[in-house]
Every structure is written in structure tokens, then in C-alpha cells.
Design an enzyme around this catalytic site. Structure first.
Site, PDB file in Angstrom:
ATOM      1  N   CYS A  54       0.818  -1.200   0.000  1.00 40.17           N
ATOM      2  CA  CYS A  54       0.000   0.000   0.000  1.00 40.17           C
ATOM      3  C   CYS A  54       0.864   1.266   0.000  1.00 40.17           C
ATOM      4  O   CYS A  54       1.599   1.512  -0.937  1.00 40.17           O
ATOM      5  CB  CYS A  54      -0.988  -0.056   1.167  1.00 40.17           C
ATOM      6  SG  CYS A  54      -2.451   0.980   0.963  1.00 40.17           S
ATOM      7  N   HIS A  55       0.805   2.077   1.064  1.00 43.84           N
ATOM      8  CA  HIS A  55       1.589   3.310   1.160  1.00 43.84           C
ATOM      9  C   HIS A  55       2.997   3.078   1.705  1.00 43.84           C
ATOM     10  O   HIS A  55       3.806   4.002   1.734  1.00 43.84           O
ATOM     11  CB  HIS A  55       0.867   4.324   2.060  1.00 43.84           C
ATOM     12  CG  HIS A  55      -0.345   4.923   1.433  1.00 43.84           C
ATOM     13  ND1 HIS A  55      -1.558   4.272   1.389  1.00 43.84           N
ATOM     14  CD2 HIS A  55      -0.546   6.112   0.815  1.00 43.84           C
ATOM     15  CE1 HIS A  55      -2.448   5.038   0.788  1.00 43.84           C
ATOM     16  NE2 HIS A  55      -1.859   6.161   0.420  1.00 43.84           N
ATOM     17  N   ALA A  56       3.317   1.862   2.126  1.00 45.42           N
ATOM     18  CA  ALA A  56       4.621   1.578   2.735  1.00 45.42           C
ATOM     19  C   ALA A  56       5.821   1.943   1.854  1.00 45.42           C
ATOM     20  O   ALA A  56       6.869   2.317   2.389  1.00 45.42           O
ATOM     21  CB  ALA A  56       4.703   0.108   3.155  1.00 45.42           C
TER      22      ALA A  56
ATOM     23  N   TRP B 232       6.563   4.559   0.549  1.00 47.60           N
ATOM     24  CA  TRP B 232       7.052   5.897   0.894  1.00 47.60           C
ATOM     25  C   TRP B 232       8.323   5.795   1.734  1.00 47.60           C
ATOM     26  O   TRP B 232       9.253   6.571   1.560  1.00 47.60           O
ATOM     27  CB  TRP B 232       6.007   6.671   1.677  1.00 47.60           C
ATOM     28  CG  TRP B 232       5.173   7.608   0.876  1.00 47.60           C
ATOM     29  CD1 TRP B 232       5.451   8.137  -0.359  1.00 47.60           C
ATOM     30  CD2 TRP B 232       3.917   8.152   1.269  1.00 47.60           C
ATOM     31  NE1 TRP B 232       4.441   8.958  -0.753  1.00 47.60           N
ATOM     32  CE2 TRP B 232       3.484   9.003   0.225  1.00 47.60           C
ATOM     33  CE3 TRP B 232       3.122   8.016   2.398  1.00 47.60           C
ATOM     34  CZ2 TRP B 232       2.288   9.705   0.283  1.00 47.60           C
ATOM     35  CZ3 TRP B 232       1.939   8.713   2.454  1.00 47.60           C
ATOM     36  CH2 TRP B 232       1.520   9.549   1.414  1.00 47.60           C
TER      37      TRP B 232
END
Length: 180
Positions: free
Chosen positions: A106-108, A110
């Protein structure tokens, strides 16, 4: 194999922590919750507070040497907090430098961007990260799960909670192939 699950004190998407955690346990691994401070972390179900979980180890007091692999759960706030913590970023980068497998959902990614480890790699994520990944030198693809073996380690990425089954199956197979 001991597998580090790195989260910030709050903001992790609960299902992106608990599903891979249970999959690792079911496969005979030892999941270890690593965070930037001791105590408990606060998980979220999207924007709503969910459960809390006890921290096993603090990122500044452990190293990649102690683990066979790293899982980075998502949630919007979780990787945003982690990428602002120098010790967390160094911890992530150390897995790449040591050639240990890393899985992120997912957003990991980043946090991977902040650790400067996406250059030359092909990965997936929540779609809003595609420009950040490209700007960091990576190639973003819209796939359920992507395995990239550019460099000495494997990087396994997925887009979202709907991809968790494929993410768990893939990271467990890749971690096992890496010597776990």
C-alpha cells in the site's frame, strides 16, 4: 526466521499488519513488532482507530542483522511517520545493504523512497505513490503483487488490502527462497 514488522507508533492499517503477521506465524516464522518507541502502537481501520499492539523491539535498539526479512505494512500515516524518523529509515536501508528480503504494501513504499532504495527497481503500491516512486528512480506498475530482484535482495510489493492474500503468499515464498 525472525521477521521484523516495522510500524510507527500510530497510523498502521491494521489488516496490513495482522494478515501478514498471522501468515508468517502460520508458516512457522517469528514475527517481531518493531517501532520507533516502546509501548504499544495504535492501528487504524482506514481513518478510524482500531486495536493496539505491543512493541517487541525499538528500531534504534535493534538491527537488520537480527532478522531474516522485513515487512512494511501500510496505512497513510504509518510510512509518513517512518520516513521522518532517521533510525527507521536507516533500519530499512540496512536490509537492502545486507541483501535481506523486504515486503511492502500500500503506502509503505514511501519509506522505501526515503531510504533511497527504489532506484532501478520495479514495484507497485497504492496508486497515489506512483509519481514519488518514479521521481525516486523506480518504475511503478499496477499489479496485484510485484517481485523485484534488482540487486542482492528481493523486494515484494502490493497495492492495497484487497491484494493481501497474494502479498502474503508471495512474500512468504520469496523469504523462504532467501534462506528462511
Amino acid at each position: 526466521m525472525r521477521i521484523a514488522f516495522l510500524t510507527a507508533p500510530e497510523g498502521v492499517e491494521q489488516v496490513e499488519l495482522t494478515d501478514p503477521w498471522q501468515a508468517a506465524k502460520d508458516a512457522g516464522h517469528e514475527p517481531v513488532l518493531v517501532s520507533t518507541r516502546p509501548g504499544e502502537i495504535q492501528a487504524f481501520d482506514h481513518l478510524d482507530k482500531a486495536d493496539t499492539f505491543p512493541v517487541d523491539e525499538v528500531v534504534g535498539e535493534t538491527s537488520a542483522d537480527a532478522f531474516g526479512g522485513l515487512v512494511l505494512p501500510g496505512g497513510v500515516a504509518n510510512p509518513d511517520f517512518l520516513r521522518m524518523d532517521d533510525e527507521a529509515v536507516a533500519f530499512v536501508k540496512d536490509f537492502f545493504e545486507q541483501g535481506r528480503p523486504v515486503a511492502a504494501i500500500c503506502h509503505a513504499p514511501w519509506t522505501l523512497v526515503e531510504a533511497d532504495v527504489v532506484r532501478g527497481r520495479v514495484l507497485t503500491s497504492w496508486p497515489s505513490l506512483r509519481t514519488d516512486i518514479r521521481n525516486a528512480g523506480g518504475t511503478w506498475v499496477d499489479e496485484q503483487v510485484k517481485v523485484c530482484d534488482h540487486g542482492p535482495n528481493k523486494l515484494i510489493t502490493s497495492r492495497k488490502p484487497d491484494d493481501l492474500k497474494a502479498f502474503c503468499e508471495t512474500f512468504l515464498a520469496e523469504f523462504a527462497g532467501a534462506g528462511g
